[in-house]
Design an enzyme around this catalytic site. Structure first.
Site, PDB file in Angstrom:
ATOM      1  N   LYS A   1      16.391  29.083  -0.110  1.00 39.97           N
ATOM      2  CA  LYS A   1      17.392  30.294   0.088  1.00 39.97           C
ATOM      3  C   LYS A   1      18.288  30.046   1.176  1.00 39.97           C
ATOM      4  O   LYS A   1      18.312  28.958   1.957  1.00 39.97           O
ATOM      5  CB  LYS A   1      16.596  31.265   0.477  1.00 39.97           C
TER       6      LYS A   1
ATOM      7  N   ARG B   1       6.528  31.423  -3.560  1.00 37.54           N
ATOM      8  CA  ARG B   1       6.999  31.202  -4.739  1.00 37.54           C
ATOM      9  C   ARG B   1       8.202  30.281  -4.731  1.00 37.54           C
ATOM     10  O   ARG B   1       9.160  30.187  -3.791  1.00 37.54           O
ATOM     11  CB  ARG B   1       7.768  32.496  -5.012  1.00 37.54           C
TER      12      ARG B   1
END
Ligand code: PMM
Length: 285
Positions: free
Chosen positions: A221, A261
């Site tokens: 991210k 994840r």
């Protein structure tokens, strides 16, 4: 903490690893790579070979600014991939905000529903998940991707995310979802700035006090790229933030996350085992 009905093979006590297969042309870090059905299936199998406990199949990009895909398109992207992976014995989760996709995915063999909207995008979702009985990831979310950055406004992000997740939990319980089905996720990057993401990661123990297993999705991210920016301020590209993801995995697993994840599974599968060994040794002292 409740115990969701997905356990580690062999019964080891450790954080699980969810590998990501985005069957999309436009996801942030891997858009287009696994858009082809056969490529998505073989990538899912490859992730299992690298140590993924769960393979998360999604057909809709949630990158900031992304537009929605149609129901038909989302179904066509994910259902064949889920059927093929489930037929190979893979524990598959479906990353969707749509009840209809969740229902079709579970019929095709998915064993977990990962809803980044926590039931907010489709009011039918909690009832459908309740009927399936599969684990349900309720992520903290404040609205669709096209304008979610305008909603990254908090006075105290940890308190507010906790409260908003609690409200979602009460709602999904009222719709018939069982406590044992619920997994919570603070939703890193979803209506959150980098500072918000770090505050939430540091608060994993407080978030775990809500009493549900926690899923953490930090992989590749943008807040990691910002942390590792070049001296001139250029963010590190996502293609070189897997080591930072790995560091988050080790710390999150040690702090008590139920699952991480991630896009690159192998090193993260090693990291959760290191964290588990560290914990076991500490528990014996
Ligand atoms: N992040 C993305 C997609 N799905 N699901 C959960 N539960 N948590 C997340 O943080 C999450 C998610 C976006 O990441 P990607 O598009 O890079 O896969």
């Amino acid at each position: 903490m409740t115990s969701v009905p997905i356990n580690v093979p062999g019964g080891a006590e450790r954080c699980l690893v969810m590998g990501v297969v985005n069957v999309t042309p436009d996801s942030f870090s891997d858009g287009g790579l696994w858009f082809d059905e056969a490529a998505a299936i073989s990538h899912g199998l490859e992730l299992v070979g690298e140590g993924a406990d769960i393979v998360d199949v999604g057909g809709e990009s949630t990158r900031p600014g992304a537009a929605r895909v149609s129901l038909e398109e989302e179904l066509a992207r994910v259902v064949p991939v889920i059927s093929a992976l489930a037929a190979e014995g893979v524990t598959v989760s479906v990353d969707t905000m749509r009840a209809e996709v969740a229902r079709a995915a579970v019929e095709a063999g998915a064993r977990l529903v990962n809803d980044v909207s926590g039931g907010l995008a489709d009011p039918e979702m909690p009832r459908v998940v309740a009927a399936t009985g599969v684990p349900y990831v309720v992520m903290h979310w404040r609205g669709h991707s096209h304008d979610m950055e305008t909603r990254a406004v908090y006075t105290d992000v940890v308190t507010e995310v906790r409260e908003e997740l609690s409200k979602r939990v009460n709602l999904v319980l009222a719709e018939g979802v069982a406590e044992e089905q619920i997994v919570l996720d603070p939703g890193l990057g979803f209506a959150k700035t980098a500072e918000h993401n770090w505050a939430l990661l540091a608060a994993i123990p407080q978030l775990a006090e809500l009493g549900y297993p926690l899923l953490i999705g930090a992989s590749r991210k943008r807040f990691l790229g910002r942390l590792l920016a070049a001296p001139d301020g250029t963010p590190r590209p996502f293609s070189r933030s897997d080591d930072a993801t790995l560091a988050v995995t080790a710390l999150a697993a040690h702090a008590g996350a139920w699952c991480v994840r991630v896009h690159e599974v192998g090193p993260n599968a090693d990291a959760v085992r290191v964290a588990a060994a560290w914990k076991r040794a500490g528990a014996g002292t």
